[in-house]
Design an enzyme around this catalytic site. Structure first.
Site: not given
Length: 195
Positions: A172-176
C-alpha cells in the site's frame, strides 16, 4: 544455478498464482536485444523451472531466435497482479539452447495440432494471407497422416540461466518490498532495495 531458497520462493509464488485463479500464471515477458541494439519484448510461457533456470520453447528461426543467437543476454518478468498486493519476479541472465533430447521430450507432449503448427509456421516471416498459412497446415497434416509428428530441426527450447533475480512485492502507498539476488560465480547473495 539457482540456489534452493530462490527456487523454493519462486515455486511457492507460482503455486499461489495458480491457486489464486491467474488465467496464465506461467506467462512471462521475455526481452531480447538484436544485433542492431534494438530491444524487443513479447510474452512467452514458462515450460519448466529448476536449479538450472527458466525454460521456454520457440522457433529458432524466428525474430527472437535470431536475437538470442546475436545476443543471448535476456530479461524475464513475471507479473501476478492479483497475488497479495501484486508480485513481480524479474530475472536477468543468459539464454542457452536445451539439448535436443529435452526439446524432443517437450515437443512430444504438445497437442498434435500444435506440433503440425510448428512445421507450418515460418514464424516472424511475412505471411501474404491467412489462406497461405492454412494451406501449409493442410500440407503438413497430410505429410504426417497416420504417423507421429517429429520435432522440426528449427524448433526447440532454451533455458535462461539467471545471474540476477528480484522478488518485488507490492504494498500500500507504493511502499513496496524488493529483494535482489545476485550470483557471483556459484554463490548467491541478496540485499533489500528501496522501492
Amino acid at each position: 544455478m539457482l540456489n534452493h531458497e530462490i527456487l523454493q520462493t519462486f515455486l511457492q509464488l507460482l503455486d499461489e498464482a495458480r491457486a489464486g485463479g491467474d488465467l496464465e500464471p506461467t506467462a512471462m515477458n521475455l526481452s531480447t536485444v538484436g544485433s542492431d541494439g534494438r530491444v524487443s519484448s513479447r510474452i512467452v510461457l514458462l515450460k519448466g523451472v529448476d536449479e538450472r533456470g527458466f525454460r521456454f520453447f520457440t522457433n529458432y528461426e524466428s525474430d527472437k531466435g535470431a536475437q538470442l543467437d546475436a545476443h543471448p543476454q535476456v530479461a524475464l518478468c513475471f507479473h501476478w497482479k492479483p497475488l497479495r498486493d501484486g508480485v513481480q519476479v524479474r530475472v536477468e541472465g543468459v539464454a542457452r539452447k536445451l539439448l535436443a533430447e529435452e526439446s524432443d521430450t517437450y515437443f512430444a507432449s504438445r497437442p498434435r495440432q500444435a506440433r503440425i503448427g510448428a512445421w507450418a509456421s515460418l514464424q516472424s516471416q511475412t505471411l501474404p494471407d491467412r489462406e497461405t498459412f492454412e494451406q501449409r497446415v493442410a500440407h503438413y497434416e497430410k505429410e504426417f497422416a497416420g504417423r507421429d509428428v517429429a520435432r522440426p530441426p528449427h524448433w526447440g527450447g532454451y533455458v535462461v540461466e539467471p545471474d540476477t533475480l528480484e522478488f518485488w512485492y507490492g504494498a500500500e502507498h507504493r511502499l513496496h518490498e524488493r529483494v535482489r539476488w545476485s550470483r557471483h560465480g556459484q554463490t548467491w547473495t541478496h540485499r533489500l532495495l528501496y522501492p
